[in-house]
Structure formats: structure tokens, C-alpha cells
Design a protein around this motif. Sequence first.
Motif, short mmCIF file in Angstrom:
data_model
loop_
_atom_site.label_atom_id
_atom_site.label_comp_id
_atom_site.label_asym_id
_atom_site.label_seq_id
_atom_site.Cartn_x
_atom_site.Cartn_y
_atom_site.Cartn_z
N SER A 284 0.85 -1.20 0.00
CA SER A 284 0.00 0.00 0.00
C SER A 284 0.88 1.25 0.00
N ARG A 285 0.29 2.35 -0.41
CA ARG A 285 1.02 3.63 -0.35
C ARG A 285 1.43 3.94 1.08
N GLU A 286 0.55 3.61 2.04
CA GLU A 286 0.86 3.88 3.45
C GLU A 286 2.12 3.11 3.86
N ARG B 297 5.50 4.70 5.23
CA ARG B 297 6.15 4.31 6.50
C ARG B 297 7.60 3.89 6.25
N LEU B 298 7.78 3.11 5.17
CA LEU B 298 9.13 2.64 4.83
C LEU B 298 10.06 3.82 4.54
N ASP B 299 9.46 4.91 4.05
CA ASP B 299 10.28 6.06 3.67
C ASP B 299 11.06 6.63 4.87
N ASP C 171 16.82 11.58 0.76
CA ASP C 171 16.27 10.85 1.92
C ASP C 171 14.85 10.34 1.69
N SER C 172 14.39 10.37 0.45
CA SER C 172 13.06 9.81 0.19
C SER C 172 13.08 8.91 -1.04
N SER D 161 11.87 -3.37 -3.72
CA SER D 161 12.33 -4.77 -3.79
C SER D 161 12.39 -5.35 -2.38
N PHE D 162 12.87 -4.54 -1.44
CA PHE D 162 12.95 -4.99 -0.05
C PHE D 162 11.55 -5.24 0.51
N ALA D 163 10.65 -4.29 0.28
CA ALA D 163 9.29 -4.42 0.83
C ALA D 163 8.61 -5.67 0.27
N LEU D 164 8.84 -5.95 -0.99
CA LEU D 164 8.21 -7.13 -1.60
C LEU D 164 8.86 -8.42 -1.07
#
Length: 430
Positions: free
Chosen positions: A18-20, A24-26, A224-225, A238-241
Motif C-alpha cells: 500500500s502507499r501507506e 512508513r518505509l520512507d 532521503d526519500s 524490492s525490499f518491501a516485496l
Amino acid sequence: MQVDLGNVLDTASAHGVSRETLERLDGRVADAHDRIEQGREDNEHGYEALNLPSTTDPDAIREAVSRFDDPDAVITVGIGGSALGAATLTDALDSDVDAYYLDNVDPEAVDSLLDSLDLSQTVVNVVSRSGTTAETLANFLVVREAMADAGVDWADRTFVTTGEEGNLRDLAEKHDLPLLPVPDGVPGRFSVLSTVGLAAAAICGHDIEAILDGAAAQEARLSDSLFDSPAYAYGAVSFALAERGMLQNAMMPYAESLETFSEWFAQLWAESLGKDGLGQTPLRALGATDQHSQLQLYRAGPRDKLVTLVRATERDDVDIPETDLDGLAYLGGSSLGELLDAEFEATEASLVAADRPNVRIELERVDEYSLGELLYAMEAACVLYGELANVDTFVQPAVEWGKRAARGLLGGGDFEEADAVADKERLVVE
Ligand SMILES: O=P(O)(O)OC[C@H]1O[C@H](O)[C@H](O)[C@@H](O)[C@@H]1O
């Protein structure tokens, strides 16, 4: 160069993010960016690779190779990071100088390459960061003998790219061979933008300054984003997936010229991130060819893959001739490039329709500048992923284990790893 994350969002694919989640990951991306910037500033091992766009001296590379006047071919003798970066560049770009790579010790392949070349018109670049890799040194000894047998002064046609010490440096010094230094804090798989990757490209007449300019453009985009940096966007997603079970990453360029890029990417991703039971297995694929072999699995097999599709938006094209065959009329008047693009977009859509996240990476063209952008961005993506996963991105102890075992077997020293080979279990069926 741009990275399109649309097809990894959960609005496109139920198994996406999700975008959220990305927002958060950002926050973690910002922390990781600080760490990376600190490492770069302090020239820490590995992080130093991200400084190469400004620390590599293209003039020194040109100067070192300028002594080889108008060769027909260049053989790079190296393996892993000492071959794949250079091969990615020279395989992607056209040149009148043929570039070959001896990156394996398959006797038949080595023999057949050496037999096919006029060695008096060939330059040999022996590359080993450590200067001790058995395959590279063995191949070089074979090449050297083949040159001597052909009546060629091998020392006149050879240059060496290596680190501060090691057998290769000793050999270069003994024979007074021209030597390009490998920067100390740059692991092989991150060395494409250094002497290691650029010397063969320079011999082939490619614009190595433009490669570095492209890399510098992506360096300037690190921020930083993840929403401001194509490199970090790719690394973070890639990490999130992977965290969500996409433990394989199929790198699928839609350009034959980028086929070797997938091999380079595979080493970068595998050796850097495959640690502590973590990582994302890189797969090598080629569009459109592999649509007709592997896509079935990507779309309907285990839901464990991110597919990364890469294409150039501008390229030379070939018209498809008109035909009066009814079933083929739709092809006539179109072009191979249009067909390739249609296949690219159809593959993305087919993956999304089966809830398989995929990322689109677009380059302007397969040229020096865009290759610099792509290679730098993938390296920075990998470093970011390593920070987020908290692994030691720049070491490869698992590979070293096998190297020691092989060396022990060949009588190159007393290595306990070699004992494990003798302990092999057998259950033979004939
Ligand atoms: O450049 P060299 O020291 O010869 O090393 C060549 C390759 O060998 C090793 O197996 C490492 O795992 C690779 O990261 C490296 O690129």
C-alpha cells in the motif's frame, strides 16, 4: 531513467504494497540514506563504490590503454565482478573491436576462443581485485603461453588491473606490465564504474566519460526519500516485496543488448544480499523471448516473484513488411519495435491481472549515459536494500568458503574446507 512503481501498489495487485506502507518505509529510507552518506563521506569499504562517478579518472584509463594501437579484439581475463561489469558495457554497445571474456575455466571454450583469434592483434586485460583468483590466473597462464606459441610478445599486448598486492601485481611488476589500480574500498561486484569495468570499454572506443556522467546523474538523485530517487525507489520496493514473500527477482530486459546486464545484476543482488538466511534470488530473463518459456511460471507458479521489466524508449527500428496473408495482416505496416513494446506492456498487464507485482524501468536509449545511470542506480538500490535488511552488503564469506575448499584440493595450501569434500555422502544409482 525512470522507475515506475505503479504495478507494485496494492491497488494494482492484491499482493502488492500500500502507499501507506511505502510512506512508513520512507522513514527507514531516510535513516538508511544517512548511513550511506556517512559511509561515502568516510570512504568506508563498499560505500566508496557510490563515489566512483567522481573518483574514477577516465583520462588515466585512456592513457593506460592508448599504447594498444587499433586492436582487433580485447580479451578480459577475469571472473565475477572482474568480468561482468565490463561485459555488460561492451555487450550493450557496438564497436569495431570485439570484446571477449575468459571468465570460466572450461578448457574447450578457452581453447576455441584462443584458436579463433589473431593474437598479434589482440589486447589482453587480466583483471583480479585480489590478484589471487585461481581461475583468472590459470586462464592467464594459458593465454600467455598461447601468445608465446603464436610468436607474439605477450608482455607487449597485456595489461593488468589489480589491487595493492597479490600474485597478479607481483607478476605485473616482474614483467613491467602496464597496471591499472583497483580502488581499495570497492568490491568487485560494485566496480563497473572503476578501472575494472571501464578499461575494456575504453579499448572498444566507448565514451567512458558519458558512462560516468550518467552515473553521476543518478548519484545526484540519491536523497532521503524513495519518492525522489529512482535508485532508492527500486531498492526500497524490492525490499518491501521480499518481506512479503517475493523472494525472487526476475530481471527481464526487453533488449538483447542488455542480456549481460541481467548477469551483472544477478551477481550484485545475490552476493550482496544473500546473507543470514535473507536475500532475494535474482533470475535472468530476456523479453520477449522468455515470455514464451518462463512467463507461465512467473504468472501462475508460486507467488514468490517480483518481475523487473527494463526497456529503452528510443531505439532503431525495423519495419515489418506488409503481407497479404489474412491472419498476419495485423503485423504488416507495424515494426519489430512496436511489437516488442506491445509484448512488454502485455506482459506487465498479464502479471498484474494475476496479482503479480512488477516494476518498470525505462532508459532513454541503450547508450553510454543511460548505462551509467542504470548501473549506478542498481548499485545504490542494492546498498539501500542491504541497509534496510541489516545485512553486511559488501562481504561474501559464503563464496570464500568454496574458494578455500577448491584451493585446498588443488594443493594450494592447507584449508580445512577441503576436508568436507572428502566427506561427501554417496547414494549412487546406475
Ligand atoms: O577480482 P577477483 O579478486 O579475482 O575476484 C573475482 C570474484 O571472485 C570471488 O569469487 C568473489 O566472490 C567475487 O565477488 C569476485 O568478483
